[in-house]
Design an enzyme around this catalytic site. Structure first.
Site: not given
Ligand code: SAH
Ligand code: SF4
Length: 416
Positions: A102, A401
């Site tokens: 996505e 996110c």
């Molecule tokens: N794998 C990398 C980048 C993708 S996730 C990482 O983890 O940094 C991007 C961001 O979304 C990260 O900061 C992660 O902590 C956040 N994230 C993941 N799941 C989430 C959720 N359910 N709600 C809000 N943020 C979330």
């Protein structure tokens, strides 16, 4: 199979993803001049040609010949789209082998850039801070004299009327699924299926730019490597995609941010890159005990090791490192946690992006209380640490996110 074919994946003859020198060599291998490679490079990355046929800069006979030999552009195909009430669009992108990821388009960004010292941040903070700068707000403001900024602002409004946005952020995936297993993230539920190639990563951007008729240089585009997957566990292809985006598509690296859950050796490698996006580290907890619980990868590299690695990055004059912090109700959002975050980051050129946790099916966390979010932010700011609350974008279409997942089974509208 030639080296060039194998470099873009077994059995495929994909042009998208090849660097300039590779395209020049390829053209010569066809008995053409190296300059044909330069033309193909321009057609792929600047004109955003979606097929060999559309590469009209090449003579028809050559286009027919290479297509007959099996060469194709082969960038990811946008197969489904969902549009949020806030203008965010989420796309399902299909790769050559049928795997999907996505990609998300966010007109007006998501506030993630604020305070990181980038051009994008200056633009964002000069606009309506703290709220979604939607078309109606900006247009209304433009009509009364209190709207500051003079001529530049009025130009912005013109752009807004024409295109519906003044700048946009594209959120890109780097892997099909993710191996990291953060307990609060929906992508984690998929496990890891495979890495994306550099062409598949940069190709998501090309497909989205083509859909919106974006002209790089004229239109302001920011990229965040924050979609599905852990970019630093697919380091080489991720970095190759950065080079394609910078050198091929002319998007400056200062407009890019990569987010990592914290792969320590990769952060140290990243620190040595001459062309690199800005870094965001998903801190998400104020001590190792909580972090191990929500991000088991902490057992491999703890917070101290990660902060040490981040400290090796030579920051440019205006650059700040972003620490992302997903607020999970009662788990990591209490005043003692804010105090610990301040102690951890003291003295660093840093800012904190607070992200209110976005719920997902089968994930047993709670959203934080609004008052806890407010107190947390205030404590960081009062302690001298810039802290911003990320605007959730596209929650209604599961584009926010941590909500990205291959969702063929979900109700998405078909591509228009
Ligand atoms: N794998 C990398 C980048 C993708 S996730 C990482 O983890 O940094 C991007 C961001 O979304 C990260 O900061 C992660 O902590 C956040 N994230 C993941 N799941 C989430 C959720 N359910 N709600 C809000 N943020 C979330
Ligand atoms: Fe992977 Fe990032 Fe989700 Fe963690 S938060 S599982 S690293 S995509």
């Amino acid at each position: 199979m030639s080296d060039l074919e194998s470099s873009v994946g077994e059995g495929t003859k994909a042009l998208f993803g090849m660097a300039l020198d590779e395209l020049r060599t390829l053209a010569v291998s066809w008995g053409e001049s190296a300059y044909r490679g330069v033309q193909i490079h321009g057609a792929l990355y600047r004109q955003l040609a979606g097929s060999v046929e559309e590469m009209t800069v090449l003579p028809l006979a050559l286009r027919e010949r290479i297509a007959a030999e099996g060469w194709s552009v082969a960038r990811p195909e946008m197969v489904q789209t969902a549009t949020s009430v806030d203008g965010t669009e989420r796309y399902l992108m299909r790769m050559g082998d049928g795997e999907t990821v996505e990609t998300v388009w966010m007109p007006e960004g998501d506030g993630g850039e604020r305070g990181d010292g980038s051009e994008a941040a200056a633009e964002e903070m000069g606009e309506v801070d703290g709220e979604t700068a939607g078309a109606s707000t900006a247009l209304r403001s433009a009509q009364d004299d209190s709207f500051v900024g003079g001529r530049k602002r009025w130009q912005d409004i013109g752009v807004l009327e024409q295109k519906g946005y003044r700048r946009a952020t594209i959120c890109i995936s780097s892997q099909v699924g993710c191996a990291v297993n953060c307990q609060f993230c929906l992508t984690a539920k998929l496990g890891i299926r495979r890495n994306l190639t550099a062409g598949e990563i940069a190709g998501q951007v090309a497909a989205v730019l083509a859909r919106h008729g974006v002209v790089v240089g004229r239109d302001r585009i920011n990229l965040v490597f924050m979609g599905m997957g852990e970019p630093f566990l697919n380091y080489d292809e991720f970095m190759k995609s950065v080079h394609l985006l910078v050198k091929g598509m002319a998007i400056p690296e200062s407009r890019m941010t990569v987010s990592t859950s914290g792969i320590e050796p990769a952060i140290r490698r990243f620190a040595m890159e001459t062309i690199r996006p800005k870094l965001a580290l998903s801190l998400n907890a104020s001590n190792d005990v909580v972090r191990e619980r929500i991000m088991p990868i902490t057992r491999k590299w703890n917070i101290e090791a990660l902060l040490e690695a981040v400290g090796t990055i030579p920051l440019t004059k205006r650059e700040y490192v972003t620490f992302e912090y997903v607020l999970l109700g009662k788990v990591n959002d209490q005043p003692e946690h804010a105090r610990e975050v301040l102690a951890l980051l003291r003295g660093m050129r840093a800012k904190v992006n607070l992200i209110v946790w976005n719920p997902g099916p089968g994930i047993a966390y709670e959203q934080p209380l609004p008052e806890d979010v407010a107190v947390f932010q205030k404590m960081l700011i009062d302690g001298g640490m810039p802290a911003y609350i990320r605007r959730p974008r596209g929650r209604d279409i599961y584009a926010a996110c941590g909500q990205l997942k291959r969702t063929v089974d979900e109700p998405l509208v078909s591509i228009r």
